[in-house]
Design a protein around this motif. Structure first.
Motif, PDB file in Angstrom:
ATOM      1  N   GLU A  42       0.840  -1.204   0.000  1.00 54.70           N
ATOM      2  CA  GLU A  42       0.000   0.000   0.000  1.00 54.70           C
ATOM      3  C   GLU A  42       0.877   1.257   0.000  1.00 54.70           C
ATOM      4  O   GLU A  42       0.639   2.195  -0.763  1.00 54.70           O
ATOM      5  CB  GLU A  42      -0.924   0.009   1.212  1.00 54.70           C
ATOM      6  N   GLY A  43       1.890   1.264   0.843  1.00 55.01           N
ATOM      7  CA  GLY A  43       2.816   2.392   0.877  1.00 55.01           C
ATOM      8  C   GLY A  43       3.541   2.561  -0.439  1.00 55.01           C
ATOM      9  O   GLY A  43       3.733   3.673  -0.935  1.00 55.01           O
ATOM     10  N   TYR A  44       3.959   1.440  -1.030  1.00 60.67           N
ATOM     11  CA  TYR A  44       4.675   1.474  -2.304  1.00 60.67           C
ATOM     12  C   TYR A  44       3.798   2.095  -3.390  1.00 60.67           C
ATOM     13  O   TYR A  44       4.255   2.958  -4.148  1.00 60.67           O
ATOM     14  CB  TYR A  44       5.109   0.065  -2.710  1.00 60.67           C
ATOM     15  N   LEU A  45       2.546   1.683  -3.468  1.00 60.78           N
ATOM     16  CA  LEU A  45       1.635   2.222  -4.485  1.00 60.78           C
ATOM     17  C   LEU A  45       1.421   3.718  -4.291  1.00 60.78           C
ATOM     18  O   LEU A  45       1.361   4.478  -5.260  1.00 60.78           O
ATOM     19  CB  LEU A  45       0.311   1.470  -4.481  1.00 60.78           C
ATOM     20  N   ASN A  46       1.327   4.169  -3.039  1.00 55.81           N
ATOM     21  CA  ASN A  46       1.206   5.604  -2.771  1.00 55.81           C
ATOM     22  C   ASN A  46       2.477   6.342  -3.209  1.00 55.81           C
ATOM     23  O   ASN A  46       2.404   7.436  -3.761  1.00 55.81           O
ATOM     24  CB  ASN A  46       0.927   5.868  -1.289  1.00 55.81           C
ATOM     25  N   GLY A  47       3.627   5.751  -2.953  1.00 52.33           N
ATOM     26  CA  GLY A  47       4.889   6.361  -3.357  1.00 52.33           C
ATOM     27  C   GLY A  47       5.032   6.438  -4.864  1.00 52.33           C
ATOM     28  O   GLY A  47       5.485   7.450  -5.413  1.00 52.33           O
ATOM     29  N   ILE A  48       4.646   5.363  -5.551  1.00 45.96           N
ATOM     30  CA  ILE A  48       4.700   5.340  -7.018  1.00 45.96           C
ATOM     31  C   ILE A  48       3.784   6.410  -7.600  1.00 45.96           C
ATOM     32  O   ILE A  48       4.132   7.077  -8.574  1.00 45.96           O
ATOM     33  CB  ILE A  48       4.319   3.933  -7.556  1.00 45.96           C
ATOM     34  N   THR A  49       2.625   6.592  -6.993  1.00 46.40           N
ATOM     35  CA  THR A  49       1.691   7.614  -7.465  1.00 46.40           C
ATOM     36  C   THR A  49       2.355   8.984  -7.448  1.00 46.40           C
ATOM     37  O   THR A  49       2.218   9.763  -8.397  1.00 46.40           O
ATOM     38  CB  THR A  49       0.415   7.620  -6.611  1.00 46.40           C
ATOM     39  N   GLU A  50       3.090   9.288  -6.398  1.00 47.59           N
ATOM     40  CA  GLU A  50       3.794  10.575  -6.329  1.00 47.59           C
ATOM     41  C   GLU A  50       4.974  10.623  -7.292  1.00 47.59           C
ATOM     42  O   GLU A  50       5.189  11.614  -7.970  1.00 47.59           O
ATOM     43  CB  GLU A  50       4.254  10.855  -4.904  1.00 47.59           C
ATOM     44  N   TYR A  51       5.757   9.569  -7.339  1.00 44.56           N
ATOM     45  CA  TYR A  51       6.940   9.536  -8.203  1.00 44.56           C
ATOM     46  C   TYR A  51       6.570   9.669  -9.670  1.00 44.56           C
ATOM     47  O   TYR A  51       7.254  10.364 -10.428  1.00 44.56           O
ATOM     48  CB  TYR A  51       7.712   8.230  -7.976  1.00 44.56           C
ATOM     49  N   CYS A  52       5.506   9.019 -10.087  1.00 42.27           N
ATOM     50  CA  CYS A  52       5.136   8.950 -11.504  1.00 42.27           C
ATOM     51  C   CYS A  52       4.398  10.178 -12.012  1.00 42.27           C
ATOM     52  O   CYS A  52       3.808  10.145 -13.090  1.00 42.27           O
ATOM     53  CB  CYS A  52       4.305   7.689 -11.757  1.00 42.27           C
ATOM     54  N   ASN A  53       4.459  11.255 -11.308  1.00 41.74           N
ATOM     55  CA  ASN A  53       3.842  12.503 -11.737  1.00 41.74           C
ATOM     56  C   ASN A  53       4.663  13.074 -12.894  1.00 41.74           C
ATOM     57  O   ASN A  53       5.838  13.410 -12.715  1.00 41.74           O
ATOM     58  CB  ASN A  53       3.806  13.489 -10.565  1.00 41.74           C
ATOM     59  N   PRO A  54       4.079  13.188 -14.088  1.00 43.82           N
ATOM     60  CA  PRO A  54       4.852  13.673 -15.234  1.00 43.82           C
ATOM     61  C   PRO A  54       5.370  15.102 -15.058  1.00 43.82           C
ATOM     62  O   PRO A  54       6.308  15.507 -15.734  1.00 43.82           O
ATOM     63  CB  PRO A  54       3.885  13.563 -16.405  1.00 43.82           C
ATOM     64  N   ASN A  55       4.777  15.861 -14.142  1.00 40.44           N
ATOM     65  CA  ASN A  55       5.240  17.226 -13.909  1.00 40.44           C
ATOM     66  C   ASN A  55       6.632  17.274 -13.286  1.00 40.44           C
ATOM     67  O   ASN A  55       7.280  18.324 -13.309  1.00 40.44           O
ATOM     68  CB  ASN A  55       4.246  17.990 -13.026  1.00 40.44           C
ATOM     69  N   TYR A  56       7.078  16.171 -12.700  1.00 40.42           N
ATOM     70  CA  TYR A  56       8.396  16.122 -12.068  1.00 40.42           C
ATOM     71  C   TYR A  56       9.375  15.212 -12.820  1.00 40.42           C
ATOM     72  O   TYR A  56      10.535  15.116 -12.442  1.00 40.42           O
ATOM     73  CB  TYR A  56       8.275  15.644 -10.622  1.00 40.42           C
ATOM     74  N   ALA A  57       8.895  14.569 -13.860  1.00 41.36           N
ATOM     75  CA  ALA A  57       9.711  13.586 -14.577  1.00 41.36           C
ATOM     76  C   ALA A  57      10.941  14.213 -15.222  1.00 41.36           C
ATOM     77  O   ALA A  57      12.023  13.622 -15.210  1.00 41.36           O
ATOM     78  CB  ALA A  57       8.870  12.871 -15.628  1.00 41.36           C
ATOM     79  N   TYR A  58      10.798  15.411 -15.767  1.00 42.06           N
ATOM     80  CA  TYR A  58      11.947  16.071 -16.389  1.00 42.06           C
ATOM     81  C   TYR A  58      13.054  16.277 -15.351  1.00 42.06           C
ATOM     82  O   TYR A  58      14.220  15.994 -15.620  1.00 42.06           O
ATOM     83  CB  TYR A  58      11.526  17.407 -17.014  1.00 42.06           C
ATOM     84  N   GLN A  59      12.696  16.755 -14.186  1.00 37.66           N
ATOM     85  CA  GLN A  59      13.680  16.998 -13.122  1.00 37.66           C
ATOM     86  C   GLN A  59      14.357  15.707 -12.678  1.00 37.66           C
ATOM     87  O   GLN A  59      15.540  15.693 -12.368  1.00 37.66           O
ATOM     88  CB  GLN A  59      13.031  17.683 -11.920  1.00 37.66           C
ATOM     89  N   ILE A  60      13.611  14.623 -12.651  1.00 44.80           N
ATOM     90  CA  ILE A  60      14.182  13.328 -12.268  1.00 44.80           C
ATOM     91  C   ILE A  60      15.247  12.930 -13.285  1.00 44.80           C
ATOM     92  O   ILE A  60      16.352  12.530 -12.928  1.00 44.80           O
ATOM     93  CB  ILE A  60      13.076  12.253 -12.151  1.00 44.80           C
ATOM     94  N   GLY A  61      14.930  13.056 -14.552  1.00 42.14           N
ATOM     95  CA  GLY A  61      15.897  12.737 -15.598  1.00 42.14           C
ATOM     96  C   GLY A  61      17.077  13.687 -15.589  1.00 42.14           C
ATOM     97  O   GLY A  61      18.236  13.271 -15.716  1.00 42.14           O
ATOM     98  N   LEU A  62      16.805  14.971 -15.401  1.00 44.13           N
ATOM     99  CA  LEU A  62      17.854  15.981 -15.400  1.00 44.13           C
ATOM    100  C   LEU A  62      18.836  15.789 -14.242  1.00 44.13           C
ATOM    101  O   LEU A  62      20.007  16.127 -14.353  1.00 44.13           O
ATOM    102  CB  LEU A  62      17.227  17.379 -15.335  1.00 44.13           C
ATOM    103  N   SER A  63      18.353  15.187 -13.154  1.00 44.23           N
ATOM    104  CA  SER A  63      19.222  14.940 -12.000  1.00 44.23           C
ATOM    105  C   SER A  63      20.130  13.728 -12.223  1.00 44.23           C
ATOM    106  O   SER A  63      20.989  13.437 -11.400  1.00 44.23           O
ATOM    107  CB  SER A  63      18.391  14.742 -10.728  1.00 44.23           C
TER     108      SER A  63
END
Length: 123
Positions: free
Chosen positions: A67-88
């Motif tokens: 349950e915690g993992y699914l909640n974490g994935i929901t936050e991580y998989c936000n496309p609004n932050y995906a560029y920053q994840i790749g850029l890092s």
């Protein structure tokens, strides 16, 4: 559930001193799952969690971890932050592929990853 996410977010900002093994020793399986998901890590197997449970004499609550993992994935998989994840320079493990915005996330992450690699080439 939103209150839970807020508490986890605040605790991740304030209480980052708790390591993964500490969370397992304390039986905080849901928080451990959230941290894994929020970092874009692959979900841990029940046997891996059982190893930690045996070390700490804690019974593993895999459904709480999941349950915690699914909640974490929901936050991580936000496309609004995906560029920053790749850029890092953070690699992408494909954990978003079953989410609604998976294609947009991957495109934005790839754009950031490409820019990250172009920056490395210039040094």
């Amino acid at each position: 559930m939103n209150k839970f996410l807020l508490v986890l977010f605040i605790s991740s900002l304030v209480g980052c001193s708790s390591g993964i093994s500490d969370l397992a020793k304390q039986g905080r399986w849901q928080e451990l799952g959230f941290r894994d998901g929020n970092k874009g890590l692959n979900q841990r197997t029940p046997s891996r969690l059982s190893d930690w449970g045996e070390e700490s004499s804690q019974s593993v609550d895999y459904s709480s971890y999941e349950e915690g993992y699914l909640n974490g994935i929901t936050e991580y998989c936000n496309p609004n932050y995906a560029y920053q994840i790749g850029l890092s320079g953070q690699s992408y493990n494909g954990v978003c592929q079953n989410t609604e915005d998976s294609q947009q996330f991957r495109m934005e992450w790839h754009r950031g990853w490409s820019d990250y690699n172009l920056g490395d080439a210039g040094h």
